[in-house]
Write a protein that holds these residues in place. Structure first.
Motif, PDB file in Angstrom:
ATOM      1  N   GLN A  51       0.694  -1.275   0.070  1.00 55.94           N
ATOM      2  CA  GLN A  51      -0.234  -0.152   0.067  1.00 55.94           C
ATOM      3  C   GLN A  51       0.861   1.227  -0.331  1.00 55.94           C
ATOM      4  O   GLN A  51       0.596   2.289  -0.459  1.00 55.94           O
ATOM      5  N   CYS A  88     -10.867   0.076   3.699  1.00 54.69           N
ATOM      6  CA  CYS A  88      -9.395  -0.069   3.310  1.00 54.69           C
ATOM      7  C   CYS A  88      -8.137   1.507   3.025  1.00 54.69           C
ATOM      8  O   CYS A  88      -9.123   1.840   2.165  1.00 54.69           O
ATOM      9  N   LEU A  89      -7.704   1.317   3.392  1.00 57.79           N
ATOM     10  CA  LEU A  89      -6.689   2.560   2.796  1.00 57.79           C
ATOM     11  C   LEU A  89      -6.732   2.595   1.845  1.00 57.79           C
ATOM     12  O   LEU A  89      -6.741   4.091   1.482  1.00 57.79           O
ATOM     13  N   HIS A 130      -7.065  -9.430   6.261  1.00 58.56           N
ATOM     14  CA  HIS A 130      -7.127  -7.988   5.330  1.00 58.56           C
ATOM     15  C   HIS A 130      -5.521  -8.265   5.154  1.00 58.56           C
ATOM     16  O   HIS A 130      -5.609  -7.848   3.664  1.00 58.56           O
ATOM     17  N   HIS A 134      -3.362  -8.371   0.784  1.00 57.19           N
ATOM     18  CA  HIS A 134      -3.293  -7.724   0.667  1.00 57.19           C
ATOM     19  C   HIS A 134      -1.286  -8.034  -0.236  1.00 57.19           C
ATOM     20  O   HIS A 134      -0.832  -8.113  -1.022  1.00 57.19           O
ATOM     21  N   LEU A 186      -7.494  -0.235   6.711  1.00 60.39           N
ATOM     22  CA  LEU A 186      -6.746  -1.297   7.090  1.00 60.39           C
ATOM     23  C   LEU A 186      -5.684  -0.657   5.495  1.00 60.39           C
ATOM     24  O   LEU A 186      -5.740  -1.750   4.747  1.00 60.39           O
TER      25      LEU A 186
HETATM   26 ZN    ZN Z   1      -6.328  -2.976   3.142  1.00 62.12          ZN
END
Ligand code: ZN
Length: 186
Positions: A51, A88-89, A130, A134, A186
């Motif tokens: 991310q 989710c961010l 979660h 990712h 998340l």
């Molecule tokens: Zn996420």
């Protein structure tokens, strides 16, 4: 330590499986620190290395006022499930009910290369699943029912952040959306 831009849905790094960490060195500890700082700033309850554009099997969380991190995780999932909203961010403002195992035992390493085991239920279990997803290039919208996924994709296509992203093409300079109004991303 520095806050990094959070990659948003549409960025290829989010759907690419990450590589295992091999060197437990200073660079890794800087990564854990950057992830933690970026998560706290967002704010979010969890954040995985892809991310912030780093394709390594590392994630952090902030659940029940306890910070944690895990490297090269493997998960043991309970058969009983929990329902609950998830965000989710990398998908600003999107929240959908997402089924997850109720309890997880996660095994992996800390940033010093020591083996650790983390056991969690409810939100911690949800975050561990979660974030591990990712690392496999799997996103929470992949876990939704067919109908919810369809409606989530519609919401995404109509969202301002996704439109801006499309206009900017596949630039690596993805801007962080200012619209973090929820506290459980998340
Ligand atoms: Zn996420």
């Amino acid at each position: 330590m520095s806050i990094q831009p959070i990659r948003l849905f549409g960025d290829p790094v989010l759907v690419t499986p990450s590589l295992p960490v091999v060197d437990f060195d200073k660079e890794l500890r800087v990564l854990v620190s950057d992830l933690t700082e970026t998560m706290l700033d967002a704010p979010g309850a969890g954040l995985a290395a892809p991310q912030i554009g780093v394709p390594l099997r590392v994630f952090v969380w902030d659940i029940d006022e306890a910070l944690g991190h895990l490297i090269n995780p493997t998960l043991d999932l309970s058969e009983d499930l929990q329902e609950g909203e998830e965000g989710c961010l990398s998908f600003p403002e999107l929240r959908y009910s997402t089924p997850r195992a109720f309890r997880v035992v996660a095994k992996g390493w800390n940033m010093y290369g020591e083996p650790i085991s983390v056991e969690g239920t409810e939100l911690l279990a949800r975050a561990l699943q979660h974030e591990t997803d990712h690392l496999d290039g799997v996103l929470f919208i992949d876990r939704l029912t067919k109908e919810d996924r369809k409606s989530a994709m519609k919401e995404i296509r109509e969202s301002e952040w996704f439109g801006l992203r499309q206009q900017s093409g596949l630039s690596a300079e993805i801007r962080v959306s200012p619209h973090y109004t929820f506290d459980k991303g998340l």
